[in-house]
Motif scaffolding. Structure first.
Motif, PDB file in Angstrom:
ATOM      1  N   GLU A   1      36.855  43.867  49.230  1.00  0.00           N
ATOM      2  CA  GLU A   1      38.127  43.740  49.647  1.00  0.00           C
ATOM      3  C   GLU A   1      38.359  44.761  50.855  1.00  0.00           C
ATOM      4  OE1 GLU A   1      40.261  45.494  46.077  1.00  0.00           O
ATOM      5  OE2 GLU A   1      39.607  47.366  46.663  1.00  0.00           O
TER       6      GLU A   1
ATOM      7  N   ASN B   1      47.707  41.788  40.958  1.00  0.00           N
ATOM      8  CA  ASN B   1      46.569  41.521  41.540  1.00  0.00           C
ATOM      9  C   ASN B   1      45.951  40.319  41.454  1.00  0.00           C
ATOM     10  OD1 ASN B   1      46.291  44.281  42.680  1.00  0.00           O
ATOM     11  ND2 ASN B   1      45.679  45.041  40.985  1.00  0.00           N
ATOM     12  N   PHE B   2      45.180  39.786  42.774  1.00  0.00           N
ATOM     13  CA  PHE B   2      44.794  38.519  42.473  1.00  0.00           C
ATOM     14  C   PHE B   2      46.033  37.550  42.457  1.00  0.00           C
ATOM     15  CE2 PHE B   2      40.349  39.866  43.331  1.00  0.00           C
ATOM     16  CZ  PHE B   2      40.340  40.786  42.333  1.00  0.00           C
TER      17      PHE B   2
ATOM     18  N   TRP C   1      33.533  39.311  41.991  1.00  0.00           N
ATOM     19  CA  TRP C   1      34.221  39.916  43.012  1.00  0.00           C
ATOM     20  C   TRP C   1      33.099  40.331  44.184  1.00  0.00           C
ATOM     21  CZ3 TRP C   1      34.347  45.259  44.549  1.00  0.00           C
ATOM     22  CH2 TRP C   1      35.537  45.603  45.439  1.00  0.00           C
TER      23      TRP C   1
ATOM     24  N   LEU D   1      45.693  41.287  46.721  1.00  0.00           N
ATOM     25  CA  LEU D   1      46.034  42.050  45.655  1.00  0.00           C
ATOM     26  C   LEU D   1      47.050  43.300  46.209  1.00  0.00           C
ATOM     27  CD1 LEU D   1      42.686  41.723  46.111  1.00  0.00           C
ATOM     28  CD2 LEU D   1      42.702  43.504  43.928  1.00  0.00           C
TER      29      LEU D   1
ATOM     30  N   ASN E   1      36.172  48.313  50.082  1.00  0.00           N
ATOM     31  CA  ASN E   1      35.394  48.289  48.938  1.00  0.00           C
ATOM     32  C   ASN E   1      34.586  47.174  48.719  1.00  0.00           C
ATOM     33  OD1 ASN E   1      36.429  50.850  47.846  1.00  0.00           O
ATOM     34  ND2 ASN E   1      38.416  50.060  47.588  1.00  0.00           N
TER      35      ASN E   1
ATOM     36  N   VAL F   1      36.090  36.585  46.273  1.00  0.00           N
ATOM     37  CA  VAL F   1      35.547  36.219  45.100  1.00  0.00           C
ATOM     38  C   VAL F   1      34.778  35.111  45.253  1.00  0.00           C
ATOM     39  CG1 VAL F   1      36.320  35.928  42.564  1.00  0.00           C
ATOM     40  CG2 VAL F   1      37.476  37.363  43.934  1.00  0.00           C
TER      41      VAL F   1
END
Lengths: 119, 109
Positions: A50, A105-106, A47, A98, A58, A37
């Motif tokens: 990932e 997540n995060f 973002w 995540l 992604n 990020v």
């Protein structure tokens, strides 16, 4: 306690490739997604992309053509490469975890690295 | 321009209750969980709320989250000076990427 420690070059020239690495301590890469990020100075979070331990990725559609995220499970590390940088890529870059199993997540973040692009 | 919309600023006095809104669309908030993060100056964000209204251990129950349709809200009750920070909402989007709000700077007067 999981800790993410990141490193990489903090000053780049336009057209160079940004390269950052994030090491995971106190936990496994397996079962999680690992993300990048960024945050331009004085602005919000964006973002980048990932990856999981199997290498499935992604990416943010707006950056996809320039981004590569890779993972090295033997070193418990994952990395970001962003090509052809410009001044618009100047930002603090963070790595984060995540957890798809729990949806938390995060939840863990690296300390952040300020990357400046300047000629 | 962020995909999720937040007010750029909010404020309140100590002890007050403040809310921060986050507006999205059917492809993100309308279909997926909402997350909230707190960012103190010069530090990395920290998770405040996950899956719309769940608090990680260690987060005071003064913080609460809710979601309705394509919008979500973060409420902070019993406002304290240490709550002065930037707050961000986030959600997964059907286009297969995470989207964040532009952030709300909270000032405790």
């Amino acid at each position: 306690q999981v800790q993410l420690q990141q490193w990489g070059a903090g000053l780049l020239k336009p057209s160079e490739t940004l390269s950052l690495t994030c090491a995971v301590y106190g936990g496994s890469l397996s079962g999680y997604y690992w993300s990048w990020v960024r945050q331009p100075p004085g602005k919000g979070l964006e973002w980048i992309g990932e990856i999981n331990d199997s290498g499935s990725t992604n990416y943010n559609p707006s950056l996809k053509s320039r981004v590569t995220i890779s993972v090295d499970t033997s070193k418990s590390q994952f990395s970001l490469k962003l090509s052809s940088v410009t001044a618009a890529d100047t930002a603090a870059y963070y790595c984060a975890r995540l957890d798809p199993a729990t949806g938390i997540n995060f939840d863990y973040w690296g300390q952040g690295i300020l990357v400046t692009v300047s000629s | 321009q962020s995909v999720l919309s937040q007010p750029p600023s909010a404020s309140g006095t100590p002890g007050q209750r403040v809310t921060i809104s986050c507006s999205g669309s059917s492809s993100n908030i309308g279909s997926h969980y909402v997350y909230w993060y707190q960012q103190l100056p010069g530090t990395a964000p920290t998770l405040l709320i996950y899956k719309n209204n769940q608090r990680p251990s260690g987060v005071p129950d003064r913080f609460s989250g809710s979601k309705s349709g394509t919008s979500a809200s973060l409420a902070i009750s019993g406002l304290r000076s240490e709550d002065e920070a930037d707050y961000y909402c986030a959600a997964w989007d059907d286009s297969q990427y995470w989207v964040f709000g532009g952030g709300t700077q909270l000032t405790v007067l």
